[in-house]
Design an enzyme around this catalytic site. Structure first.
Site, PDB file in Angstrom:
ATOM      1  N   CYS A   2       0.832  -1.211   0.000  1.00 36.09           N
ATOM      2  CA  CYS A   2       0.000   0.000   0.000  1.00 36.09           C
ATOM      3  C   CYS A   2       0.863   1.257   0.000  1.00 36.09           C
ATOM      4  O   CYS A   2       1.972   1.259   0.527  1.00 36.09           O
ATOM      5  CB  CYS A   2      -0.869   0.032   1.242  1.00 36.09           C
ATOM      6  SG  CYS A   2      -1.892  -1.410   1.438  1.00 36.09           S
ATOM      7  N   ARG A  27       5.340  -0.131  -6.248  1.00 35.67           N
ATOM      8  CA  ARG A  27       5.298  -0.921  -5.022  1.00 35.67           C
ATOM      9  C   ARG A  27       4.316  -2.083  -5.114  1.00 35.67           C
ATOM     10  O   ARG A  27       4.336  -2.977  -4.273  1.00 35.67           O
ATOM     11  CB  ARG A  27       4.912  -0.031  -3.848  1.00 35.67           C
ATOM     12  CG  ARG A  27       5.876   1.128  -3.637  1.00 35.67           C
ATOM     13  CD  ARG A  27       5.347   2.069  -2.589  1.00 35.67           C
ATOM     14  NE  ARG A  27       5.264   1.395  -1.314  1.00 35.67           N
ATOM     15  CZ  ARG A  27       6.241   1.313  -0.435  1.00 35.67           C
ATOM     16  NH1 ARG A  27       7.392   1.886  -0.694  1.00 35.67           N
ATOM     17  NH2 ARG A  27       6.090   0.688   0.700  1.00 35.67           N
ATOM     18  N   TRP A  79      -3.092  -2.599  -1.464  1.00 34.03           N
ATOM     19  CA  TRP A  79      -2.728  -3.989  -1.769  1.00 34.03           C
ATOM     20  C   TRP A  79      -3.582  -4.834  -0.828  1.00 34.03           C
ATOM     21  O   TRP A  79      -3.397  -4.797   0.389  1.00 34.03           O
ATOM     22  CB  TRP A  79      -1.241  -4.187  -1.510  1.00 34.03           C
ATOM     23  CG  TRP A  79      -0.707  -5.525  -1.919  1.00 34.03           C
ATOM     24  CD1 TRP A  79      -0.321  -5.900  -3.170  1.00 34.03           C
ATOM     25  CD2 TRP A  79      -0.480  -6.659  -1.066  1.00 34.03           C
ATOM     26  NE1 TRP A  79       0.124  -7.201  -3.152  1.00 34.03           N
ATOM     27  CE2 TRP A  79       0.042  -7.690  -1.891  1.00 34.03           C
ATOM     28  CE3 TRP A  79      -0.667  -6.911   0.292  1.00 34.03           C
ATOM     29  CZ2 TRP A  79       0.371  -8.947  -1.384  1.00 34.03           C
ATOM     30  CZ3 TRP A  79      -0.336  -8.160   0.795  1.00 34.03           C
ATOM     31  CH2 TRP A  79       0.182  -9.160  -0.042  1.00 34.03           C
ATOM     32  N   ASN A 105      -1.880   2.355   5.874  1.00 33.91           N
ATOM     33  CA  ASN A 105      -1.036   1.201   5.559  1.00 33.91           C
ATOM     34  C   ASN A 105      -0.846   0.410   6.843  1.00 33.91           C
ATOM     35  O   ASN A 105      -0.672   1.010   7.909  1.00 33.91           O
ATOM     36  CB  ASN A 105       0.354   1.639   5.076  1.00 33.91           C
ATOM     37  CG  ASN A 105       0.321   2.279   3.703  1.00 33.91           C
ATOM     38  OD1 ASN A 105      -0.714   2.309   3.058  1.00 33.91           O
ATOM     39  ND2 ASN A 105       1.461   2.786   3.273  1.00 33.91           N
ATOM     40  N   GLY A 106      -0.812  -0.897   6.750  1.00 35.95           N
ATOM     41  CA  GLY A 106      -0.610  -1.712   7.948  1.00 35.95           C
ATOM     42  C   GLY A 106      -1.854  -2.545   8.225  1.00 35.95           C
ATOM     43  O   GLY A 106      -2.738  -2.671   7.361  1.00 35.95           O
ATOM     44  N   GLU A 486      17.357 -18.176  -6.220  1.00 34.99           N
ATOM     45  CA  GLU A 486      17.039 -16.821  -6.669  1.00 34.99           C
ATOM     46  C   GLU A 486      16.572 -16.827  -8.131  1.00 34.99           C
ATOM     47  O   GLU A 486      15.632 -16.120  -8.494  1.00 34.99           O
ATOM     48  CB  GLU A 486      18.277 -15.926  -6.474  1.00 34.99           C
ATOM     49  CG  GLU A 486      18.149 -14.510  -6.979  1.00 34.99           C
ATOM     50  CD  GLU A 486      17.021 -13.706  -6.359  1.00 34.99           C
ATOM     51  OE1 GLU A 486      16.413 -14.159  -5.369  1.00 34.99           O
ATOM     52  OE2 GLU A 486      16.726 -12.623  -6.886  1.00 34.99           O
ATOM     53  N   LYS A 490      12.978 -15.419  -9.374  1.00 34.86           N
ATOM     54  CA  LYS A 490      12.823 -14.386 -10.412  1.00 34.86           C
ATOM     55  C   LYS A 490      11.866 -14.870 -11.491  1.00 34.86           C
ATOM     56  O   LYS A 490      10.984 -14.145 -11.921  1.00 34.86           O
ATOM     57  CB  LYS A 490      14.161 -14.040 -11.078  1.00 34.86           C
ATOM     58  CG  LYS A 490      15.132 -13.170 -10.339  1.00 34.86           C
ATOM     59  CD  LYS A 490      14.728 -11.743 -10.152  1.00 34.86           C
ATOM     60  CE  LYS A 490      13.949 -11.571  -8.882  1.00 34.86           C
ATOM     61  NZ  LYS A 490      14.622 -11.315  -7.666  1.00 34.86           N
ATOM     62  N   GLU A 493       8.148 -15.124 -10.252  1.00 30.34           N
ATOM     63  CA  GLU A 493       7.436 -13.892  -9.916  1.00 30.34           C
ATOM     64  C   GLU A 493       7.092 -13.047 -11.133  1.00 30.34           C
ATOM     65  O   GLU A 493       6.063 -12.387 -11.138  1.00 30.34           O
ATOM     66  CB  GLU A 493       8.149 -13.075  -8.830  1.00 30.34           C
ATOM     67  CG  GLU A 493       9.476 -12.501  -9.184  1.00 30.34           C
ATOM     68  CD  GLU A 493      10.123 -11.770  -8.007  1.00 30.34           C
ATOM     69  OE1 GLU A 493       9.410 -11.195  -7.180  1.00 30.34           O
ATOM     70  OE2 GLU A 493      11.368 -11.782  -7.941  1.00 30.34           O
ATOM     71  N   HIS A 509      16.150 -36.954  -4.813  1.00 32.94           N
ATOM     72  CA  HIS A 509      15.452 -37.350  -3.580  1.00 32.94           C
ATOM     73  C   HIS A 509      13.956 -37.081  -3.700  1.00 32.94           C
ATOM     74  O   HIS A 509      13.253 -37.004  -2.695  1.00 32.94           O
ATOM     75  CB  HIS A 509      16.045 -36.609  -2.378  1.00 32.94           C
ATOM     76  CG  HIS A 509      17.466 -37.006  -2.118  1.00 32.94           C
ATOM     77  ND1 HIS A 509      17.804 -38.215  -1.549  1.00 32.94           N
ATOM     78  CD2 HIS A 509      18.630 -36.384  -2.395  1.00 32.94           C
ATOM     79  CE1 HIS A 509      19.132 -38.309  -1.473  1.00 32.94           C
ATOM     80  NE2 HIS A 509      19.654 -37.205  -1.984  1.00 32.94           N
ATOM     81  N   LYS A 608       6.299  -4.252  -3.560  1.00 33.84           N
ATOM     82  CA  LYS A 608       7.735  -3.982  -3.486  1.00 33.84           C
ATOM     83  C   LYS A 608       8.259  -4.057  -2.061  1.00 33.84           C
ATOM     84  O   LYS A 608       9.329  -4.583  -1.825  1.00 33.84           O
ATOM     85  CB  LYS A 608       8.029  -2.606  -4.097  1.00 33.84           C
ATOM     86  CG  LYS A 608       9.511  -2.249  -4.135  1.00 33.84           C
ATOM     87  CD  LYS A 608      10.289  -3.205  -5.031  1.00 33.84           C
ATOM     88  CE  LYS A 608      11.782  -2.951  -5.002  1.00 33.84           C
ATOM     89  NZ  LYS A 608      12.516  -4.102  -5.540  1.00 33.84           N
TER      90      LYS A 608
HETATM   91  C1  F6R Z   1      11.829 -10.617  -4.997  1.00 35.51           C
HETATM   92  C2  F6R Z   1      11.790  -9.576  -3.980  1.00 35.51           C
HETATM   93  C3  F6R Z   1      11.369  -9.948  -2.608  1.00 35.51           C
HETATM   94  C4  F6R Z   1      12.149  -9.126  -1.559  1.00 35.51           C
HETATM   95  C5  F6R Z   1      11.584  -9.391  -0.157  1.00 35.51           C
HETATM   96  C6  F6R Z   1      12.394  -8.677   0.909  1.00 35.51           C
HETATM   97  O1  F6R Z   1      12.274 -10.129  -6.222  1.00 35.51           O
HETATM   98  O2  F6R Z   1      12.067  -8.447  -4.250  1.00 35.51           O
HETATM   99  O3  F6R Z   1      11.489 -11.309  -2.372  1.00 35.51           O
HETATM  100  O4  F6R Z   1      13.497  -9.480  -1.629  1.00 35.51           O
HETATM  101  O5  F6R Z   1      10.262  -8.961  -0.106  1.00 35.51           O
HETATM  102  O6  F6R Z   1      12.423  -7.312   0.672  1.00 35.51           O
HETATM  103  P1  F6R Z   1      13.513  -6.381   1.337  1.00 35.51           P
HETATM  104  O7  F6R Z   1      14.817  -6.731   0.751  1.00 35.51           O
HETATM  105  O8  F6R Z   1      13.078  -4.986   0.986  1.00 35.51           O
HETATM  106  O9  F6R Z   1      13.457  -6.646   2.804  1.00 35.51           O
END
Ligand code: F6R
Length: 613
Positions: A2, A27, A79, A105-106, A486, A490, A493, A509, A608
């Site tokens: 949000c 975000r 969100w 927010n929250g 990772e 990527k 997502e 396994h 984000k």
């Molecule tokens: C994936 C991504 C998320 C963040 C996670 C932690 O591409 O961006 O998995 O890495 O939400 O976010 P931060 O680093 O801001 O604590």
């Protein structure tokens, strides 16, 4: 997640608010809304979907004069947590009288109890949200003074909030407060703009105040007065916003993600510059606030994070053990915060967070502080809550990351962790010569990444072969195992392909049962220790018909004939190899998602910065 924007100026509030919301679009959100004061009346517009839909709605409903005349307003991108992303659930929410509007927010955790109490008093609710309860509660507490009413209401809520509140009965002022969800106040010339993220403030002013938890501020176009929830005045310093406006533009790239992938050589140079000492063979990270003696006393390193930051921590774990000979472990922050962790003054806790606002990582920091550990932050966003609450640590200096999918933050996190491990290692067992050699390897990272980024067109061609699949496996071992995790994250997502990252040895396994003819297996097969074993695992996949895409070391003849496709990264140190290899997988995910026509910068359901648990 949000986003909040609130504005007090001379005119044009709707345009300012809509522009601010656009700056927060990165975000992630699924509906938007705004309220402005118009001739003593509260006017609200909301729409599910994008800010563009809200803009159309407001312009269709409101006459031009309202856009030009309104001098105050609050706005929000939501969100969804409590209730689906409908118009009714979008913020702002109004109190029972319709005079008070709130964006939030929250999460208000005790909203059910509050709602049933308010319903008994005759309040009628129009949404499924926790937020609407707070709007009604403020209305119930309002006896002529909005500040007092917000204060009284906040005393009754449990949970987290960043809020902005406006009332038709108190024109010319907005009340904003925070507890667990960031609020920054921009002080302009005859205007004040409040936001949950500094990105919405750039273009107005660089002078900002970050609220602390339990701060509540009354703002006008000219003034800001801050108290704590006990009504005691507090002094918060004015900080200078270091935010390059061009960072919020795509700069000729089709997507922010592609721009940020290409920015990595420069971001990495910024993260590394001035931090390597080639004479002593160590890293200079003054923000860690440690003397060699302190370092010698550290008996354990605990790396905390979520998502991509957690994966960076997993690479760091290898580096701390290899270079510094110190017991090191990675903990998922959400799990760590609730498990009564055993910590003491000789444990160095490193909280890794791009945004510095992730709720679980922040809570884990607080728990670690409580237990007396030696806590530091590894954040990108300067002045973020984790950076401030840890008080020591290292900034990434990667520049703003706008794309929801993290790219440059990951590679900078890994590079900084390598420098931290080098520094710790030099205080313990690493010789000066080994230190110098490693410093040179770290120094070369931006060039290794630049060489990988240059292969973007080749990777786009390969991506075409994989874009039609619905499942994929990523495998690796050693420091490349987290890179497999990772790479899978990527891909899933941004392309919505179901992707799993596994240790190369783990496939047999269980997961190998899923391999059939053509199933993509993306293997990190670089020429590093353990490669023999990974090549054996690749053979096992090939024998079952999988299509193999290898990330390999340039010029490595051992991989010839083993793979259907490959992407080369330059030869380098095994720990350092994680960085260019991750970049190759970022580009692969990007081009696959592009072939599939996905919304790359704002993938569905994602946010984000995850400021709720
Ligand atoms: C994936 C991504 C998320 C963040 C996670 C932690 O591409 O961006 O998995 O890495 O939400 O976010 P931060 O680093 O801001 O604590």
């Amino acid at each position: 997640m949000c986003g909040i924007v609130a504005y007090l100026g001379k005119s044009d509030a709707p345009s300012v608010l809509l522009n601010g919301l656009r700056r927060l679009e990165y975000r992630g959100y699924d509906s938007a809304g705004l309220a402005v004061m118009d001739g003593g009346r509260m006017v609200v517009a909301k729409a599910p979907g994008k800010v563009a839909a809200l803009n159309d709605r407001a312009r269709a409903d409101w006459p031009d004069e309202r856009f030009n005349r309104a001098a105050a307003g609050i706005a929000h991108t939501r969100w969804a947590t409590h209730g689906p992303p409908t118009e009714a659930n979008a913020h702002p929410h109004l109190d029972n009288s319709g005079d008070i509007a709130l964006v939030h927010n929250g999460i208000i955790e005790n909203y059910r109890a509050l709602r049933s109490r308010l319903e008994k008093l005759g309040h009628v609710f129009h949404s499924d949200t926790d937020t609407e309860v707070l709007a009604h509660l403020i209305g119930e507490c309002h006896h002529g003074d909005l500040f007092r009413a917000v204060c009284d209401a906040l005393h009754q809520v449990e949970g987290t909030y960043g809020i902005a509140v406006m009332s038709a009965r108190d024109p010319g002022k907005i009340i904003t407060a925070r507890c667990g969800s960031p609020i920054v106040i921009g002080i302009g010339d005859g205007e004040t703009i409040v936001a949950s993220d500094a990105a919405a403030i750039i273009g107005h002013t660089r002078q900002v105040i970050y609220l602390n938890d339990r701060d509540i501020a009354e703002i006008t176009a000219e003034t800001v007065s801050i108290r704590d929830l006990d009504n005691v005045p507090v002094d918060r310093e004015i900080a200078q916003l270091a935010f390059d406006a061009s960072a919020a533009e795509k700069g000729g790239f089709e997507h922010f993600m592609l721009k940020e992938i290409h920015e990595q050589p420069e971001a990495l140079r910024n993260a590394i510059r001035g931090r390597l000492d080639f004479h002593l063979g160590t890293a200079v990270l003054s923000g860690m606030g440690t003397s060699p003696r302190d370092l010698a006393e550290i008996s354990r390193v605990v790396l905390l994070g979520c998502g991509t930051s957690l994966h960076a921590g997993l690479v760091g774990e290898y580096a701390f053990e290899d270079l510094a000979d110190v017991h090191s472990e990675v903990q998922q922050a959400a799990e760590f915060r609730y498990r009564n962790p055993i910590l003491g003054p000789h444990d160095m806790v490193v909280a890794i967070s791009q945004s510095g606002e992730t709720a679980d990582t922040l809570a884990a920091v607080r728990e670690s502080n409580q237990k007396g550990a030696f806590v530091m932050g590894l954040c990108n966003v300067v002045g973020s809550t984790i950076a401030r609450e840890t008080g020591r640590g290292v900034y990434l200096h990667a520049g703003p990351e706008i794309s929801v999918a993290s790219t440059k933050a990951f590679t900078c996190q890994v590079s900084v962790l390598l420098m931290m491990a080098l520094k710790l290692g030099r205080g313990r067992r690493l010789s000066r010569e080994e230190g110098i050699r490693l410093a040179r390897e770290i120094e070369s990272i931006p060039d290794l990444v630049a060489a990988t980024v240059r292969q973007s067109d080749h990777i786009a061609e390969i991506a075409a072969h994989y874009a039609g699949h619905e499942h994929a496996f990523f495998i690796g071992r050693g420091p490349l195992y987290p890179v497999a995790l990772e790479g899978a994250l990527k891909l899933k997502e941004i392309s919505y392909i179901h992707a799993e990252g596994y240790h190369a040895a783990e496939l047999k396994h269980g997961p190998i049962a899923l391999l059939e003819k053509g199933t993509p297996v993306i293997a990190l097969a670089n020429a590093v220790p353990g490669q023999d074993k990974t090549l054996g695992n690749i053979e096992e996949c090939r024998a079952r018909g999988a299509r193999i895409l290898g990330i390999v070391t340039a010029g490595d003849s051992r991989v010839t004939g083993l793979m259907d496709d490959f992407i080369e990264v330059p030869p380098c140190h095994p720990l350092v190899a994680s960085v260019p290899s991750a970049v190759a997988l970022q580009l692969l995910a990007y081009h696959i998602a592009r072939h599939r026509g996905c919304e790359i910068d704002q993938p569905r359901n994602l946010a984000k910065s995850v400021t709720v648990e």
